[in-house]
Design a protein around this motif. Structure first.
Motif, PDB file in Angstrom:
ATOM      1  N   ILE A 148      38.175  46.610  37.148  1.00 28.73           N
ATOM      2  CA  ILE A 148      39.113  45.493  37.253  1.00 28.73           C
ATOM      3  C   ILE A 148      39.152  45.047  38.710  1.00 28.73           C
ATOM      4  O   ILE A 148      39.438  45.848  39.599  1.00 28.73           O
ATOM      5  CB  ILE A 148      40.527  45.907  36.803  1.00 28.73           C
ATOM      6  CG1 ILE A 148      40.493  46.386  35.350  1.00 28.73           C
ATOM      7  CG2 ILE A 148      41.496  44.734  36.953  1.00 28.73           C
ATOM      8  CD1 ILE A 148      41.829  46.905  34.869  1.00 28.73           C
ATOM      9  N   PRO A 149      38.836  43.781  39.019  1.00 29.77           N
ATOM     10  CA  PRO A 149      38.848  43.325  40.424  1.00 29.77           C
ATOM     11  C   PRO A 149      40.236  43.492  41.035  1.00 29.77           C
ATOM     12  O   PRO A 149      41.241  43.096  40.454  1.00 29.77           O
ATOM     13  CB  PRO A 149      38.452  41.845  40.323  1.00 29.77           C
ATOM     14  CG  PRO A 149      37.773  41.714  39.001  1.00 29.77           C
ATOM     15  CD  PRO A 149      38.426  42.720  38.094  1.00 29.77           C
ATOM     16  N   HIS A 150      40.277  44.105  42.207  1.00 26.55           N
ATOM     17  CA  HIS A 150      41.581  44.332  42.845  1.00 26.55           C
ATOM     18  C   HIS A 150      42.218  43.037  43.310  1.00 26.55           C
ATOM     19  O   HIS A 150      43.407  43.005  43.611  1.00 26.55           O
ATOM     20  CB  HIS A 150      41.458  45.321  44.005  1.00 26.55           C
ATOM     21  CG  HIS A 150      40.550  44.879  45.103  1.00 26.55           C
ATOM     22  ND1 HIS A 150      40.940  44.029  46.100  1.00 26.55           N
ATOM     23  CD2 HIS A 150      39.253  45.169  45.354  1.00 26.55           C
ATOM     24  CE1 HIS A 150      39.940  43.813  46.920  1.00 26.55           C
ATOM     25  NE2 HIS A 150      38.892  44.478  46.498  1.00 26.55           N
ATOM     26  N   GLU A 151      41.436  41.927  43.372  1.00 22.99           N
ATOM     27  CA  GLU A 151      42.036  40.646  43.744  1.00 22.99           C
ATOM     28  C   GLU A 151      43.002  40.139  42.683  1.00 22.99           C
ATOM     29  O   GLU A 151      43.817  39.249  42.952  1.00 22.99           O
ATOM     30  CB  GLU A 151      40.941  39.595  43.955  1.00 22.99           C
ATOM     31  CG  GLU A 151      40.065  39.830  45.179  1.00 22.99           C
ATOM     32  CD  GLU A 151      38.911  40.763  44.884  1.00 22.99           C
ATOM     33  OE1 GLU A 151      38.843  41.276  43.751  1.00 22.99           O
ATOM     34  OE2 GLU A 151      38.076  40.994  45.783  1.00 22.99           O
ATOM     35  N   LEU A 152      42.941  40.691  41.454  1.00 19.54           N
ATOM     36  CA  LEU A 152      43.804  40.215  40.380  1.00 19.54           C
ATOM     37  C   LEU A 152      45.174  40.881  40.403  1.00 19.54           C
ATOM     38  O   LEU A 152      46.014  40.583  39.563  1.00 19.54           O
ATOM     39  CB  LEU A 152      43.135  40.477  39.017  1.00 19.54           C
ATOM     40  CG  LEU A 152      41.791  39.774  38.796  1.00 19.54           C
ATOM     41  CD1 LEU A 152      41.253  40.105  37.415  1.00 19.54           C
ATOM     42  CD2 LEU A 152      41.931  38.266  38.938  1.00 19.54           C
TER      43      LEU A 152
END
Length: 269
Positions: A148-152
């Protein structure tokens, strides 16, 4: 030295339970009913290398140990009831190389972002883990936390300064039969744990901005090359022209001297 306490229906470990076992290296506590881990365990077992807490009912682990657990290399807490895990606990185990975390109730929201970042570094430096599968929210349920991209993730909201006073007022008015709906609504909004995963908004014109910068750079480069070529051409042309005019002036002066000598010679004759 190894101590196997599995399948004993243990639900609590007193801080002094392992006093005197400072040379213990392997501790097996699997298949019990433990609810938590004492932070003072590291002081009682400084030489411990393997700790297996799998298949218990652990829902809480301390945020950090009293002191670094430098000799611990294997830490297993799979098949428990964990939703969150503070990265500070893992940072107090600098020697851990095998980490087992599967089959818990991991809640993949903002509070798990620190653990995700720590795991990425852990794997990058050679550590091995069985990964974390999200149990909630529905957006990420069943997905691998590391994918899961940490930017989300939104940053977790800080506790409001008035949160404590609001809770005190609510406790003081507990005798009221019907609480005010506005107070409940505001307390839910200011609850730092009530944060779910939300997509981070991104500017829609990002690609256009990048393309504009690239095109501008290319155009500026072409213009600079053209100006450089024009300058070189102008200097070369000026040099050739100056050389040509200098030769012409020299020839003219020589011819003028020759014409001036001929009448003088004829008069002598």
């Amino acid at each position: 030295m190894t101590l196997n306490l599995s399948n004993n229906s243990l639900s609590y470990l007193a801080p002094e339970a392992f006093h005197g076992l400072r040379h213990l290296q392997v501790l097996n506590l699997t298949h019990n009913s433990l609810l938590s881990l004492e932070s003072g365990l590291s002081r009682s077992l400084p030489q411990l290398r393997e700790l297996d807490l799998s298949s218990n009912n652990i829902s809480h682990l301390p945020a950090a140990l009293g002191e670094p657990w430098g000799n611990l290399t294997i830490f297993a807490v799979q098949q428990n009831q964990l939703q969150h895990l503070d990265r500070g606990l893992l940072e107090s185990m600098p020697g851990v190389r095998l980490l087992f975390l599967k089959d818990n109730l991991w809640k993949c929201n903002c509070h798990l972002l620190g653990l995700k970042l720590w795991l990425e570094k852990f794997i990058y430096t050679g550590g091995k883990t069985d990964g974390i599968t999200c149990g909630s929210p529905d957006t990420w349920k069943g997905q691998d936390l590391l994918k899961i991209p940490h930017e989300l993730y939104w940053p977790c909201p800080l506790p409001s300064p008035g949160l404590v006073s609001t809770q005190a007022q609510q406790h003081g008015s507990a005798h009221r039969e019907i609480p005010k709906p506005t107070e409940n609504h505001s307390s839910r909004e200011r609850d730092p744990l009530a944060c779910e995963v939300k997509p981070k908004p991104r500017p829609t014109n990002l690609r256009h901005a990048v393309a504009t910068v690239v095109i501008t750079g290319v155009v500026c480069g072409i213009v600079c090359l053209m100006m450089l070529a024009a300058a070189i051409y102008g200097c070369t042309y000026a040099a050739i022209t100056a050389q040509y005019h200098g030769g012409s002036v020299a020839q003219t002066s020589e011819s003028g001297k020759t014409e001036g000598k001929e009448p003088f010679d004829s008069s002598l004759a």
